[in-house]
Design an enzyme around this catalytic site. Sequence first.
Site, PDB file in Angstrom:
ATOM      1  N   GLU A  37       0.853  -1.193   0.000  1.00 13.63           N
ATOM      2  CA  GLU A  37       0.000   0.000   0.000  1.00 13.63           C
ATOM      3  C   GLU A  37       0.887   1.241   0.000  1.00 13.63           C
ATOM      4  O   GLU A  37       1.200   1.819   1.052  1.00 13.63           O
ATOM      5  CB  GLU A  37      -0.944  -0.002   1.209  1.00 13.63           C
ATOM      6  CG  GLU A  37      -1.976   1.105   1.126  1.00 13.63           C
ATOM      7  CD  GLU A  37      -3.087   0.964   2.149  1.00 13.63           C
ATOM      8  OE1 GLU A  37      -3.930   1.865   2.194  1.00 13.63           O
ATOM      9  OE2 GLU A  37      -3.116  -0.033   2.887  1.00 13.63           O
ATOM     10  N   ASP A 244       6.221 -11.891  13.692  1.00 19.06           N
ATOM     11  CA  ASP A 244       5.156 -12.779  13.234  1.00 19.06           C
ATOM     12  C   ASP A 244       3.985 -11.891  12.814  1.00 19.06           C
ATOM     13  O   ASP A 244       3.264 -11.347  13.653  1.00 19.06           O
ATOM     14  CB  ASP A 244       4.744 -13.717  14.364  1.00 19.06           C
ATOM     15  CG  ASP A 244       3.769 -14.804  13.916  1.00 19.06           C
ATOM     16  OD1 ASP A 244       3.073 -14.582  12.894  1.00 19.06           O
ATOM     17  OD2 ASP A 244       3.693 -15.851  14.572  1.00 19.06           O
TER      18      ASP A 244
END
Length: 353
Positions: A37, A244
């Site tokens: 983005e 993560d």
Amino acid sequence: MNDNHSIAGVPMKWVGPLRVSGNAATTETQVPLATYESPLWPSVGRGAKISMLVEHGIVATLVDERMTRSVLVKAKDAPTAYLAALEVDARLDELREVVRTCGRFTELIGFRHEVVANLLFLRFEFTTGDASGHNMATLAADALLTHILQAIPGISYGSISGNYCTDKKATAINGILGRGKNVVAELLVPRDIVHDVLRTSAAKIAELNLNKNMIGTLLAGGIRSANAHYANMLLGFYLATGQDAANIVEGSQGVTVAEDRAGDLYFSCTLPNLIVGTVGNGKGLEFVEENLTRLGCRAAREPGENARRLAAIAAAAVLCGELSLMAAQTNPGELMRAHVQFERKTEITKIGG
């Protein structure tokens, strides 16, 4: 390279610098964001610019830190499960010694329980040094579960994870009891900077925050969350620093507060579930090592301090992007113009009349 093992290339840019101070970090640094983005980079950059114009920049306060793992045990009935919970609580000093055999950076700091029918959920809370602590908490919980089943009669194994932790799911319990780093990021923006850089006013941002983030999220049924797009900045930051990425699920739960203070803008982002680490799985990649080093998070410090620094910088980056987007949304058409400008291959200089 093996066809089954390669590196997924996500575009990354360093934006800023931003200025952050507080009890976990005081620094001026650019931040890396890996994202598809592309408008996110200039958006966070605008917030970072504002932080550099304010004396203390973004003040990031680390309120709490803990990693959790819940185990599940079964009993024949609720009274037996309840008595077992009381017994676990009475043995906490003993259980802390069990945890210390699992690693020198793992400490048991808390315990909660819940009984449902004949099921007993035991939620253990740990500190884990500079690691985010998923594996360390699971290793410790496994040792605790083995010890508890041997020491306390009337219960049997249910699961090493009982979903009462809660890992990578949007729930209320993490915000209430804590999982990861709890950081509050604040910025007081003078009236002239709000006008000149954000092209809006404190009153407009405060009103939008109430109507959009608070009331809109309430109507949508949000879970302990009232913000515009924390997940955008967190995902970009997590991917760039070897975290993560699935932890943005609970990480993006947080609350934005905006106040008009006589024309000045008080703006804050509270992130109760920032799960980040500077060592452990995902940190061995060369670009991750370089990024963490550039952020000052691989220096020789006391255990846990580098991870706290990283959490403070992450929270500051979130505030930069949140502030910029909220300001843009007070002005009709500004958000879409930015997306068209940065995401369309064909350059468009003007939209509408």
